[in-house]
Design an enzyme around this catalytic site. Sequence first.
Site, PDB file in Angstrom:
ATOM      1  CD  GLU A 156      -3.024  -0.900   2.307  1.00  0.00           C
ATOM      2  OE1 GLU A 156      -2.776  -0.127   3.259  1.00  0.00           O
ATOM      3  OE2 GLU A 156      -4.058  -1.589   2.248  1.00  0.00           O
ATOM      4  CD  GLU A 239      -4.639  -5.579   3.328  1.00  0.00           C
ATOM      5  OE1 GLU A 239      -3.418  -5.822   3.207  1.00  0.00           O
ATOM      6  OE2 GLU A 239      -5.080  -4.593   3.944  1.00  0.00           O
TER       7      GLU A 239
HETATM    8  C1  IDC Z   1      -3.485  -3.722  10.345  1.00  0.00           C
HETATM    9  C2  IDC Z   1      -3.707  -4.832  11.335  1.00  0.00           C
HETATM   10  C3  IDC Z   1      -3.493  -4.302  12.736  1.00  0.00           C
HETATM   11  C4  IDC Z   1      -2.122  -3.644  12.826  1.00  0.00           C
HETATM   12  C5  IDC Z   1      -1.984  -2.573  11.741  1.00  0.00           C
HETATM   13  C6  IDC Z   1      -0.597  -1.936  11.713  1.00  0.00           C
HETATM   14  O1  IDC Z   1      -4.996  -5.382  11.162  1.00  0.00           O
HETATM   15  O2  IDC Z   1      -3.590  -5.354  13.688  1.00  0.00           O
HETATM   16  O3  IDC Z   1      -1.977  -3.044  14.106  1.00  0.00           O
HETATM   17  O4  IDC Z   1      -2.213  -3.170  10.474  1.00  0.00           O
HETATM   18  O5  IDC Z   1       0.394  -2.822  11.297  1.00  0.00           O
HETATM   19  C7  IDC Z   1      -4.277  -2.238   5.592  1.00  0.00           C
HETATM   20  C8  IDC Z   1      -2.957  -2.888   5.677  1.00  0.00           C
HETATM   21  C9  IDC Z   1      -2.914  -3.889   6.803  1.00  0.00           C
HETATM   22  C10 IDC Z   1      -3.719  -3.398   7.989  1.00  0.00           C
HETATM   23  C11 IDC Z   1      -5.173  -3.343   7.550  1.00  0.00           C
HETATM   24  C12 IDC Z   1      -6.151  -2.970   8.684  1.00  0.00           C
HETATM   25  O6  IDC Z   1      -2.507  -3.458   4.467  1.00  0.00           O
HETATM   26  O7  IDC Z   1      -1.573  -4.112   7.164  1.00  0.00           O
HETATM   27  O8  IDC Z   1      -3.579  -4.290   9.047  1.00  0.00           O
HETATM   28  N1  IDC Z   1      -5.280  -2.382   6.471  1.00  0.00           N
HETATM   29  O9  IDC Z   1      -5.850  -1.716   9.199  1.00  0.00           O
HETATM   30  N2  IDC Z   1      -4.678  -1.379   4.668  1.00  0.00           N
HETATM   31  C13 IDC Z   1      -5.896  -0.940   4.975  1.00  0.00           C
HETATM   32  C14 IDC Z   1      -6.317  -1.561   6.137  1.00  0.00           C
END
Ligand code: IDC
Length: 316
Positions: A156, A239
């Site tokens: 991302e 994702e």
């Molecule tokens: C989130 C995880 C969370 C963690 C956070 C930071 O669910 O537990 O604390 O990352 O590392 C994304 C990302 C993905 C995110 C997810 C939800 O690719 O890594 O995971 N998210 O926030 N993009 C949009 C949402």
Amino acid sequence: MRQKILILIAALFVCGAALAKAPVKKHGKLKVVGRQLCDEKGSAVQIKGMSSHGLYWFAHCMNRSSMEVLAKDWKVDAVRFALYPKNYKDNPAYYTRQIDELVEIAEELGLYCIIDWHAMDSGNPNKVLDDAKVFWEHMSKTHAGKEHVIYEICNEPNKTTWEEVKKYANVIIPLIRKNDKETVILVGTPDWSSNLAAAAKDPLNFENIMYTFHFYAKSHKNRKAFIEAIQQIPVFVSEWGTSSYNGDDGNDYESAKIWLDILAGNNPEQLKISWMNWNLSDKPEASSVFKPGSGVRQEWDQLTETGEWIKKQFGR
Ligand code: IDC
């Protein structure tokens, strides 16, 4: 004796049928035809699967035992291995071996797998370019041509422009293509892989690549721009979550269902759009499919409400 032989033949037949149905056996090496992901023969295909959480924290939820359950009970087509560059940097040899082993397990189970360079914290993927080069050189050499592998070169991009992502892709994709001529490559788009329009205006110049779009059903309900973009460039939803954008704060299954219907083909050109759900972990947050602590105990039947709902979205 005769009865035993008959039972043996029946057992072999059942095993054979199960193996024949494994997604990679069924579809072979994937390729991009126009804007559609296709099987080896050129027929449209939709690949559906589960993404790991960050492997640094949740490797105990993505291993041979859980992947066997995903393959046999959930009937997923694919798994995604999310490796954060900041974790890789701490111990490149360890994480390289971890991904290599997971790729091998997926192969044995007949599942597609996405190797996900989970760049996000860096914003602009060029900030981790040196590590990315070493990582992708290894991955594209080691897994070159394997039927079941897909490369995702930056999860991302954010707080950056498409020009910067393009600069990154124009280094990493040729580096991969030197070793591996045809494996599908997924490229992230700006604004946390939500800005497909930027990529559509100025696409990359390579074969067998797709652009990624991510959504979180409780936060993201504007589907118009997405529908426009899929009529311009090939898109893979590498994702998505039922929850809010932070991976937590409840779920919106109704919104998720609308998204999934669009991805299944309810769109102007009936494109089949592949997707990977976030996330296969037991972290106490709304997007996790396993109950807290159950992954540590390897109890894969301990699903959260989210997990129960997600599991129903698979099936062949
Ligand atoms: C989130 C995880 C969370 C963690 C956070 C930071 O669910 O537990 O604390 O990352 O590392 C994304 C990302 C993905 C995110 C997810 C939800 O690719 O890594 O995971 N998210 O926030 N993009 C949009 C949402």
